[in-house]
Design a protein around this motif. Structure first.
Motif, PDB file in Angstrom:
ATOM      1  N   VAL A   7       4.070  -2.694  -6.357  1.00  0.00           N
ATOM      2  CA  VAL A   7       4.805  -3.030  -5.137  1.00  0.00           C
ATOM      3  C   VAL A   7       4.333  -2.131  -3.995  1.00  0.00           C
ATOM      4  O   VAL A   7       4.181  -0.915  -4.156  1.00  0.00           O
ATOM      5  N   LEU A   8       4.103  -2.730  -2.850  1.00  0.00           N
ATOM      6  CA  LEU A   8       3.710  -1.994  -1.648  1.00  0.00           C
ATOM      7  C   LEU A   8       4.836  -2.041  -0.621  1.00  0.00           C
ATOM      8  O   LEU A   8       5.547  -3.044  -0.514  1.00  0.00           O
ATOM      9  N   ILE A  17       0.356   5.263  -5.964  1.00  0.00           N
ATOM     10  CA  ILE A  17      -0.292   3.962  -6.187  1.00  0.00           C
ATOM     11  C   ILE A  17      -1.699   4.152  -6.731  1.00  0.00           C
ATOM     12  O   ILE A  17      -2.067   3.590  -7.766  1.00  0.00           O
ATOM     13  N   THR A  18      -2.501   4.942  -6.037  1.00  0.00           N
ATOM     14  CA  THR A  18      -3.910   5.060  -6.406  1.00  0.00           C
ATOM     15  C   THR A  18      -4.126   5.872  -7.680  1.00  0.00           C
ATOM     16  O   THR A  18      -5.122   5.679  -8.376  1.00  0.00           O
ATOM     17  N   GLY A  19      -3.199   6.798  -8.005  1.00  0.00           N
ATOM     18  CA  GLY A  19      -3.331   7.570  -9.244  1.00  0.00           C
ATOM     19  C   GLY A  19      -3.277   6.675 -10.472  1.00  0.00           C
ATOM     20  O   GLY A  19      -4.240   6.603 -11.239  1.00  0.00           O
ATOM     21  N   PRO A  20      -2.161   5.953 -10.679  1.00  0.00           N
ATOM     22  CA  PRO A  20      -2.112   5.017 -11.817  1.00  0.00           C
ATOM     23  C   PRO A  20      -3.186   3.936 -11.728  1.00  0.00           C
ATOM     24  O   PRO A  20      -3.764   3.550 -12.752  1.00  0.00           O
ATOM     25  N   LEU A  21      -3.474   3.464 -10.507  1.00  0.00           N
ATOM     26  CA  LEU A  21      -4.502   2.435 -10.339  1.00  0.00           C
ATOM     27  C   LEU A  21      -5.836   2.897 -10.906  1.00  0.00           C
ATOM     28  O   LEU A  21      -6.546   2.142 -11.584  1.00  0.00           O
ATOM     29  N   GLU A  22      -6.206   4.153 -10.661  1.00  0.00           N
ATOM     30  CA  GLU A  22      -7.478   4.681 -11.147  1.00  0.00           C
ATOM     31  C   GLU A  22      -7.495   4.749 -12.671  1.00  0.00           C
ATOM     32  O   GLU A  22      -8.520   4.476 -13.303  1.00  0.00           O
ATOM     33  N   ILE A  78       6.789   0.413  -9.250  1.00  0.00           N
ATOM     34  CA  ILE A  78       7.359   0.699  -7.928  1.00  0.00           C
ATOM     35  C   ILE A  78       7.074   2.153  -7.579  1.00  0.00           C
ATOM     36  O   ILE A  78       7.544   3.072  -8.270  1.00  0.00           O
ATOM     37  N   PRO A  79       6.293   2.421  -6.546  1.00  0.00           N
ATOM     38  CA  PRO A  79       5.983   3.799  -6.152  1.00  0.00           C
ATOM     39  C   PRO A  79       7.130   4.424  -5.360  1.00  0.00           C
ATOM     40  O   PRO A  79       8.127   3.754  -5.038  1.00  0.00           O
ATOM     41  N   GLY A  80       6.979   5.702  -5.040  1.00  0.00           N
ATOM     42  CA  GLY A  80       7.936   6.389  -4.193  1.00  0.00           C
ATOM     43  C   GLY A  80       7.318   6.676  -2.835  1.00  0.00           C
ATOM     44  O   GLY A  80       6.299   6.098  -2.465  1.00  0.00           O
TER      45      GLY A  80
END
Length: 323
Positions: A7-8, A17-22, A78-80
């Motif tokens: 979710v953005l 977002i980018t940490g888990p994405l990587e 869902i990020p913070g």
């Protein structure tokens, strides 16, 4: 292939977002390298509306679809970030998030994303965690939650919550480990130069950071002095003398200011130093105990079990899994 929907929203934290994405991306590339085409992750981004979303760092990411649309997903994340409170004040968005979460195999919050899950009613009666700086606020705002501020991440049913920011990477690694086993997770940790973090329900406090914030300006110099003299006995009389106070007055003022006793504060400082040495080196545990002021290995062992739930040797073994 496992599916991931992130979710953005404006002012979300980019690293959430980018940490888990990587982590998911590296997993997929490793399977491709091994010529395994049916494993890995496909990631999509959703939002309150489609189009570019500006994160707190200024990074812009395209929301490909509206949250709640599309088929069920394996991992709904869902990020913070600074934009969390605004999301919580947007009933339509909260409704969309709740709808999607109920059809997802896993619902995951990173950092203060736990507030969004709580607002959606998705954490009701569950154990959870969030960034340590807002854990007390989450517990006060939602008294039916079992908030554990010291956890790296927590699994309760099919709901996962993580601590602040980089803890989302720890959680993503754990999700990959659940999906595809420890070997692939360890490979990812090697590539990204990460520790294979301990799994849920274990302390994530950092003495140099969290304890300094507890000390505040009044005891900031004392914090540094304790760190510089961590090998010494550091009795309450020693701390009081450094602060030019009587032991009784010092103990009362310090406990009121920090919320913990001077003795416990020193113990947590010792634990923080011991953890650093266990993670980064191969010194004997009895030597580490002396360097951190525990004097004896048994005393350090009891402190580890009491606070972290593991022995020093167990702690070291887990952190050296990928070394």
């Amino acid at each position: 292939m496992k599916t991931v929907e992130i979710v953005l929203f404006d002012n979300a934290n980019g690293l959430d977002i980018t940490g888990p994405l990587e982590v998911f991306s590296v997993a997929t590339k490793l399977f491709r390298r091994k010529e395994v085409s049916n494993k890995g992750y496909t990631v999509t981004f959703s939002g309150n509306k489609t189009g570019l979303t500006t994160l707190s760092s200024g990074l812009k990411i395209q929301a490909e679809m509206v949250t709640g649309a599309g088929s069920a997903t394996d991992n709904f994340i869902i990020p913070g970030g600074l934009g969390v409170d605004k999301v919580c004040e947007t009933p339509q968005f909260i409704h969309q998030i709740k709808q999607k979460a109920t059809t997802s195999k896993r619902t995951v919050s990173i950092c203060t994303g736990a507030f969004i899950l709580a607002k959606s009613g998705l954490l009701q009666g569950k154990s959870c965690t969030t960034h340590w700086s807002r854990a007390a606020e989450l517990a006060k705002q939602y008294p039916d939650l079992n908030v554990k501020p010291d956890a790296i991440f927590i699994k309760d049913g099919n709901t996962y919550t993580s601590a602040g920011v980089t803890a989302g990477i720890d959680l993503a690694l754990a999700l990959v480990e659940q999906d595809y086993g420890s070997r692939i997770a360890i490979e990812i940790a090697r590539i990204l130069v990460l520790y294979m973090r301990r799994t849920g329900g274990q302390s994530q406090f950092s003495a140099p950071i969290e304890l300094r914030s507890k000390a505040g300006e009044e005891f900031s110099k004392l914090h540094d002095w304790i760190l510089e003299n961590i090998e010494s006995p550091l009795l309450i009389e020693d701390l009081a003398e450094y602060c030019a106070m009587s032991p009784r007055n010092f103990s009362r003022n310090f406990t009121e200011k920090t919320g913990i006793t001077p003795g416990k504060y020193v113990e947590l400082m010792r634990l923080g130093k011991a953890r650093e040495l266990l993670e980064s080196g191969k010194q004997a545990i009895d030597i580490i105990a002396r360097k951190c002021g525990f004097q004896r290995e048994g005393r350090m062992r009891r402190a580890f079990i009491r606070t972290l739930g593991v022995t020093p040797s167990q702690y070291r073994t887990h952190f050296n899994k990928n070394s």
